[in-house]
Design a protein around this motif. Sequence first.
Motif, PDB file in Angstrom:
ATOM      1  N   ASN A   1      -6.638  43.318  29.501  1.00  0.00           N
ATOM      2  CA  ASN A   1      -7.098  42.189  28.688  1.00  0.00           C
ATOM      3  C   ASN A   1      -6.366  42.218  27.345  1.00  0.00           C
ATOM      4  N   THR A   2      -5.129  41.721  27.360  1.00  0.00           N
ATOM      5  CA  THR A   2      -4.319  41.769  26.141  1.00  0.00           C
ATOM      6  C   THR A   2      -4.960  41.036  24.970  1.00  0.00           C
ATOM      7  N   PRO A   3      -5.473  39.793  25.134  1.00  0.00           N
ATOM      8  CA  PRO A   3      -6.127  39.142  23.992  1.00  0.00           C
ATOM      9  C   PRO A   3      -7.308  39.940  23.457  1.00  0.00           C
ATOM     10  N   GLY A   4      -8.093  40.535  24.369  1.00  0.00           N
ATOM     11  CA  GLY A   4      -9.230  41.333  23.926  1.00  0.00           C
ATOM     12  C   GLY A   4      -8.810  42.578  23.185  1.00  0.00           C
ATOM     13  N   ILE A   5      -7.761  43.239  23.657  1.00  0.00           N
ATOM     14  CA  ILE A   5      -7.263  44.442  22.994  1.00  0.00           C
ATOM     15  C   ILE A   5      -6.656  44.102  21.640  1.00  0.00           C
ATOM     16  N   ALA A   6      -5.963  42.953  21.566  1.00  0.00           N
ATOM     17  CA  ALA A   6      -5.435  42.502  20.270  1.00  0.00           C
ATOM     18  C   ALA A   6      -6.571  42.251  19.285  1.00  0.00           C
ATOM     19  N   GLY A   7      -7.672  41.666  19.771  1.00  0.00           N
ATOM     20  CA  GLY A   7      -8.834  41.453  18.915  1.00  0.00           C
ATOM     21  C   GLY A   7      -9.482  42.753  18.493  1.00  0.00           C
ATOM     22  N   LEU A   8      -9.548  43.720  19.419  1.00  0.00           N
ATOM     23  CA  LEU A   8     -10.110  45.026  19.088  1.00  0.00           C
ATOM     24  C   LEU A   8      -9.317  45.694  17.978  1.00  0.00           C
ATOM     25  N   LEU A   9      -8.000  45.589  18.031  1.00  0.00           N
ATOM     26  CA  LEU A   9      -7.161  46.188  16.995  1.00  0.00           C
ATOM     27  C   LEU A   9      -7.537  45.657  15.620  1.00  0.00           C
ATOM     28  N   LYS A  10      -7.746  44.366  15.515  1.00  0.00           N
ATOM     29  CA  LYS A  10      -8.118  43.766  14.226  1.00  0.00           C
ATOM     30  C   LYS A  10      -9.539  44.143  13.822  1.00  0.00           C
ATOM     31  N   GLY A  11     -10.428  44.260  14.808  1.00  0.00           N
ATOM     32  CA  GLY A  11     -11.783  44.712  14.489  1.00  0.00           C
ATOM     33  C   GLY A  11     -11.782  46.116  13.924  1.00  0.00           C
ATOM     34  N   MET A  12     -10.977  46.989  14.507  1.00  0.00           N
ATOM     35  CA  MET A  12     -10.882  48.361  14.010  1.00  0.00           C
ATOM     36  C   MET A  12     -10.290  48.400  12.611  1.00  0.00           C
ATOM     37  N   GLU A  13      -9.329  47.532  12.348  1.00  0.00           N
ATOM     38  CA  GLU A  13      -8.752  47.473  11.004  1.00  0.00           C
ATOM     39  C   GLU A  13      -9.811  47.069   9.978  1.00  0.00           C
ATOM     40  N   GLU A  14     -10.714  46.179  10.349  1.00  0.00           N
ATOM     41  CA  GLU A  14     -11.797  45.782   9.441  1.00  0.00           C
ATOM     42  C   GLU A  14     -12.749  46.945   9.201  1.00  0.00           C
ATOM     43  N   VAL A  15     -13.059  47.702  10.249  1.00  0.00           N
ATOM     44  CA  VAL A  15     -13.917  48.875  10.107  1.00  0.00           C
ATOM     45  C   VAL A  15     -13.282  49.897   9.173  1.00  0.00           C
ATOM     46  N   GLU A  16     -11.991  50.136   9.343  1.00  0.00           N
ATOM     47  CA  GLU A  16     -11.286  51.068   8.460  1.00  0.00           C
ATOM     48  C   GLU A  16     -11.296  50.577   7.017  1.00  0.00           C
ATOM     49  N   LYS A  17     -11.117  49.279   6.840  1.00  0.00           N
ATOM     50  CA  LYS A  17     -11.106  48.698   5.500  1.00  0.00           C
ATOM     51  C   LYS A  17     -12.457  48.883   4.810  1.00  0.00           C
ATOM     52  N   LYS A  18     -13.541  48.662   5.532  1.00  0.00           N
ATOM     53  CA  LYS A  18     -14.882  48.797   4.952  1.00  0.00           C
ATOM     54  C   LYS A  18     -15.268  50.264   4.762  1.00  0.00           C
ATOM     55  N   GLY A  19     -14.871  51.104   5.712  1.00  0.00           N
ATOM     56  CA  GLY A  19     -15.203  52.526   5.639  1.00  0.00           C
ATOM     57  C   GLY A  19     -16.464  52.854   6.423  1.00  0.00           C
ATOM     58  N   LEU A  20     -16.397  53.899   7.255  1.00  0.00           N
ATOM     59  CA  LEU A  20     -17.541  54.257   8.093  1.00  0.00           C
ATOM     60  C   LEU A  20     -18.772  54.608   7.270  1.00  0.00           C
ATOM     61  N   SER A  21     -18.596  55.345   6.203  1.00  0.00           N
ATOM     62  CA  SER A  21     -19.762  55.772   5.420  1.00  0.00           C
ATOM     63  C   SER A  21     -20.492  54.587   4.818  1.00  0.00           C
ATOM     64  N   LYS A  22     -19.753  53.602   4.330  1.00  0.00           N
ATOM     65  CA  LYS A  22     -20.387  52.418   3.750  1.00  0.00           C
ATOM     66  C   LYS A  22     -21.096  51.600   4.820  1.00  0.00           C
ATOM     67  N   ILE A  23     -20.474  51.477   5.987  1.00  0.00           N
ATOM     68  CA  ILE A  23     -21.095  50.738   7.082  1.00  0.00           C
ATOM     69  C   ILE A  23     -22.397  51.411   7.502  1.00  0.00           C
ATOM     70  N   PHE A  24     -22.341  52.724   7.685  1.00  0.00           N
ATOM     71  CA  PHE A  24     -23.526  53.460   8.106  1.00  0.00           C
ATOM     72  C   PHE A  24     -24.640  53.356   7.077  1.00  0.00           C
ATOM     73  N   GLU A  25     -24.330  53.577   5.813  1.00  0.00           N
ATOM     74  CA  GLU A  25     -25.360  53.536   4.779  1.00  0.00           C
ATOM     75  C   GLU A  25     -25.959  52.135   4.647  1.00  0.00           C
ATOM     76  N   HIS A  26     -25.144  51.114   4.804  1.00  0.00           N
ATOM     77  CA  HIS A  26     -25.640  49.736   4.731  1.00  0.00           C
ATOM     78  C   HIS A  26     -26.617  49.454   5.874  1.00  0.00           C
ATOM     79  N   GLU A  27     -26.246  49.819   7.075  1.00  0.00           N
ATOM     80  CA  GLU A  27     -27.113  49.553   8.228  1.00  0.00           C
ATOM     81  C   GLU A  27     -28.384  50.391   8.165  1.00  0.00           C
ATOM     82  N   LYS A  28     -28.260  51.637   7.703  1.00  0.00           N
ATOM     83  CA  LYS A  28     -29.444  52.493   7.561  1.00  0.00           C
ATOM     84  C   LYS A  28     -30.391  51.922   6.507  1.00  0.00           C
ATOM     85  N   MET A  29     -29.846  51.422   5.410  1.00  0.00           N
ATOM     86  CA  MET A  29     -30.680  50.824   4.360  1.00  0.00           C
ATOM     87  C   MET A  29     -31.471  49.639   4.904  1.00  0.00           C
TER      88      MET A  29
END
Length: 384
Positions: free
Chosen positions: A251-279
């Motif tokens: 699924n090339t379109p899906g994998i291309a989308g996943l790549l961009k999703g991961m880039e957004e996660v890296e940009k935000k940072g795992l610790s910030k994402i986790f703390e936000h959702e936990k809050m």
Amino acid sequence: MIYFDQAASSFPKPTTVALAMTEAVNEYAANPGRSGHHLAQRANKVIEETRKKLQKMFRNESTNRIIFSLNATTALNQAIEGISWESGDHVIATSFEHNSVRRPLERLKLEKEIEVDYVRPGENESEWTSIISRKLTEKTKLVMVTHGSNVTGEIIPIDLIGKLLKKHKAMYCVDASQTAGVLPINMTEMNIDLLAFPGHKGLMGPQGVGVLLVKNHVTLRPISVGGTGSYSEDRKQPKVWPEGWESGTLNTPGIAGLLKGMEEVEKKGLSKIFEHEKMLAFRTINGLTKVEGVRIIGPKGEEDRLGVVAFFIEGIDGQEIAMILDQHYDIAVRAGLHCAPMTHDLYETTDKGVIRVSFGLYNTESEVDKFLVAINEIRDGLLE
């Protein structure tokens, strides 16, 4: 719409995800790894970039040992059913396992006569290792652990379990469906042999892509065989990673989308994402505890937890609450058993199920407050 069903699938996605998928469809919708022309090469380049990103994020040993599939279920089936099983082999799994783990194991019990122990949580995270240690035998071939419960948000200490298993020959497989993109996972440091997750949850990618990461020493039988784009003259499935475990068109379109999703996660940072959702989870719990008749399932204290909260209201059907939230308040939640019946057996909610609210990167405190107002109004309207 207030979307509180992130544990099922993240929404909304970063705008870059849809743009990347559109670009793949419109500009290089060729078959990766099947042809030598530049469109196929471009498609293959995006796929390999995504493998490199996955290796970097999860610290697998090799990009070649990163397999794309349809979803986490197919990845987990490949991990579990790809092992060479013999009668009497033993598996340790947890009571938090999703049916995508439980059902393959139950089928193996019938077809291969393996033995499975489902272990329950102790009072604290350190007890997980002692519980699993007591169950380990010479016949234990696999320890299967979900990193985070999709029902209650409880987190299992996969690092401590991995450390324990360094002294045992059993393979260690982790289902990171609820934690990939939320919590740091290092396969090397955590001694994880097999790691499975979907692209459409915490990694912010689209539906239709799952991932299985496999350590170099692990031997797996492909559960799906067919065209691989190479070694076409061979009657048998080629034993070449990853092609031999990725039969058919990816699924090339899906994998291309996943790549961009991961880039957004890296940009935000795992610790910030986790703390936000936990809050957001704690804000929800604090508000729900003030509603008469509410019973929260799972952890309620200040310990680390995922952005998932499960509850029910005495005397009210959970499906009815979910329907009212959807139709009258434009709030999306999920009610029922969430494909995790052993968790409900553990908390004695199998007969009624629970309402699950789950949070993501873009949810807000004001959305939680609107949800709490709605729950109070629904409760008062149906019971008073």
